[in-house]
Design a protein around this motif. Sequence first.
Motif, PDB file in Angstrom:
ATOM      1  N   PHE A 141       0.844  -1.195   0.000  1.00 37.62           N
ATOM      2  CA  PHE A 141       0.000   0.000   0.000  1.00 37.62           C
ATOM      3  C   PHE A 141       0.881   1.248   0.000  1.00 37.62           C
ATOM      4  O   PHE A 141       1.871   1.325   0.721  1.00 37.62           O
ATOM      5  N   VAL A 142       0.481   2.234  -0.799  1.00 34.12           N
ATOM      6  CA  VAL A 142       1.082   3.563  -0.777  1.00 34.12           C
ATOM      7  C   VAL A 142      -0.060   4.561  -0.668  1.00 34.12           C
ATOM      8  O   VAL A 142      -0.987   4.547  -1.489  1.00 34.12           O
ATOM      9  N   THR A 143      -0.010   5.413   0.345  1.00 34.01           N
ATOM     10  CA  THR A 143      -1.111   6.350   0.597  1.00 34.01           C
ATOM     11  C   THR A 143      -0.643   7.790   0.449  1.00 34.01           C
ATOM     12  O   THR A 143       0.433   8.163   0.913  1.00 34.01           O
ATOM     13  N   ASP A 144      -1.467   8.586  -0.207  1.00 36.35           N
ATOM     14  CA  ASP A 144      -1.250  10.027  -0.300  1.00 36.35           C
ATOM     15  C   ASP A 144      -2.434  10.718   0.356  1.00 36.35           C
ATOM     16  O   ASP A 144      -3.541  10.704  -0.189  1.00 36.35           O
ATOM     17  N   PRO A 145      -2.258  11.304   1.556  1.00 33.43           N
ATOM     18  CA  PRO A 145      -3.391  11.926   2.259  1.00 33.43           C
ATOM     19  C   PRO A 145      -3.902  13.163   1.526  1.00 33.43           C
ATOM     20  O   PRO A 145      -3.306  13.640   0.547  1.00 33.43           O
ATOM     21  N   SER A 146      -5.005  13.691   2.009  1.00 32.35           N
ATOM     22  CA  SER A 146      -5.501  14.955   1.476  1.00 32.35           C
ATOM     23  C   SER A 146      -4.548  16.075   1.870  1.00 32.35           C
ATOM     24  O   SER A 146      -3.706  15.925   2.759  1.00 32.35           O
ATOM     25  N   SER A 147      -4.709  17.218   1.222  1.00 31.65           N
ATOM     26  CA  SER A 147      -3.782  18.321   1.465  1.00 31.65           C
ATOM     27  C   SER A 147      -3.841  18.835   2.897  1.00 31.65           C
ATOM     28  O   SER A 147      -2.859  19.394   3.399  1.00 31.65           O
ATOM     29  N   ALA A 148      -4.960  18.645   3.586  1.00 31.21           N
ATOM     30  CA  ALA A 148      -5.064  19.088   4.974  1.00 31.21           C
ATOM     31  C   ALA A 148      -4.212  18.233   5.904  1.00 31.21           C
ATOM     32  O   ALA A 148      -3.859  18.676   6.997  1.00 31.21           O
ATOM     33  N   PHE A 149      -3.868  17.025   5.483  1.00 30.45           N
ATOM     34  CA  PHE A 149      -3.132  16.105   6.348  1.00 30.45           C
ATOM     35  C   PHE A 149      -1.804  15.655   5.746  1.00 30.45           C
ATOM     36  O   PHE A 149      -1.110  14.839   6.332  1.00 30.45           O
ATOM     37  N   GLY A 153       3.463  20.076   3.968  1.00 32.97           N
ATOM     38  CA  GLY A 153       2.865  20.928   2.952  1.00 32.97           C
ATOM     39  C   GLY A 153       3.227  20.548   1.534  1.00 32.97           C
ATOM     40  O   GLY A 153       3.115  21.368   0.613  1.00 32.97           O
ATOM     41  N   ARG A 154       3.670  19.296   1.330  1.00 35.69           N
ATOM     42  CA  ARG A 154       4.074  18.898  -0.017  1.00 35.69           C
ATOM     43  C   ARG A 154       2.865  18.778  -0.931  1.00 35.69           C
ATOM     44  O   ARG A 154       1.721  18.683  -0.481  1.00 35.69           O
ATOM     45  N   ALA A 155       3.126  18.777  -2.213  1.00 34.26           N
ATOM     46  CA  ALA A 155       2.065  18.739  -3.210  1.00 34.26           C
ATOM     47  C   ALA A 155       1.463  17.342  -3.307  1.00 34.26           C
ATOM     48  O   ALA A 155       2.095  16.347  -2.943  1.00 34.26           O
ATOM     49  N   PRO A 156       0.239  17.229  -3.816  1.00 31.26           N
ATOM     50  CA  PRO A 156      -0.340  15.910  -4.056  1.00 31.26           C
ATOM     51  C   PRO A 156       0.449  15.141  -5.114  1.00 31.26           C
ATOM     52  O   PRO A 156       1.221  15.727  -5.886  1.00 31.26           O
TER      53      PRO A 156
END
Length: 452
Positions: A141-149, A153-156
């Motif tokens: 699994f690789v997860t990219d959280p929402s911008s709030a989390f 402060g990295r980009a999506p």
Amino acid sequence: MTTPSLQDGIDKAGSPVDLLWKPGAEPWTPEVVEREFVGWRQEQAAWHEGVALLNLSHHMYDMWIEGPDATRVLADHGVNNFEKFAVGQAKQYVPVTRDGHIVTDGILAREGENSYLLSGIPAAQHWVQYHAEKAGYDVSFVTDPSSAFRPGGRAPKLFRYQIQGPRALDVVRSAFGGPLPETKFFHSTPVTLDGRAFRALRHGMAGQAGYEFIGPWEHGAYVHEAFLKAGEPLGLVQVGALAYTTPSVESGWIPSPVPGIYTDPELREYRRYLPLFGIEGQRPLSGSHFSRNIEDYYVSPYELGYGKTIHFGHDFQGRDALLKARDEAKDEELRKKVTLVLDPHDVHRVLGDGRDPGFVLSYARHRVESGEGDLVGVTMQIASVDPVGTVLAQTLIAPAHSAPGTAVSVVWGEHPGGGTAPDADLGFPRIRATVQPSPFDQHARTRYRRDS
């Protein structure tokens, strides 16, 4: 210091309801994106009458699921048919508990033979990853959280833009120099724009034609600017966070139902796995409908309209419970999903002190009553829809009151929660409403399934 778990929060609060009940909670709106660009009314009108551009890049979690057991773990814990799931196709993924209660849903895209992308709020992702790790599935699994989390402060990792409305295909043709390949609903096709490769998912919101474009973040700014340029002569309107939250009220999708995970003793380990300060421990409950029993807020996939998604041709967690629920749905024992059209005069009276109340958005669980004052339903999402001229409410209601044209009323207010009787007379005003079908939008109601 140990990070508190969801179970820790429940134990400290005394019950799941005491943990989650937050009267007057502010409704969620997408982070980062402007609240309004030209005004929520004009932005809603754009996808009804013209063309709209929406930025979905920041508010969803993305989780990549890869490995020899990727299909198996998803099929073992979701109701969907994986026998007919093509690479490049997307589905509404629906995981349920052993008791047949929905965990939540998410958008699942098949990117390869053993590779998937699950997007949305993270409850479904937590569920799949926990069971995969617990049972030793051969999957990563690789997860990219929402911008709030997202840390630092990295980009999506991905950009995600929607172009929607009657003139959406005109903007697409202008941007790409011609029409895209014919693509079935909820299927994607690879595209390039000035050498930048990404995907176009055939998708519509609130019944309108359109695409969702998904690709590497480093191409996002260029693609966004290209769409703005192509759309300018066609009257393209950017949609802000307020208007973005409202199409689901017309299209019949109920976002973020309460996960059915808080009471089963066998899920205690799962609740200890989940962080307290995650979606399962922080998504608030509020409204005029209050119960001390969290199970009164659980929902069945059948109530949410996912009956045709359930595939009994494979074994999955919750299968036996859903077979029973299927019979209950046939016997008219389960609630029906409907749209309530709130009386505009009552909306002005109750919500605007006699004036236009402006923008209304609520995920509160408000009581829906019959003419005799009996509880017959509960609202799931409420929003102003200016092209309709009033406020609409996605609602689960008793079958006897689900026929179009049935008159009911919505109790508008905030129950204070524990310490006050659930059925206490708190003097809340009533808003008259009329039952209509869900989806409310005719195209969404008649064409979504046929085009998919």
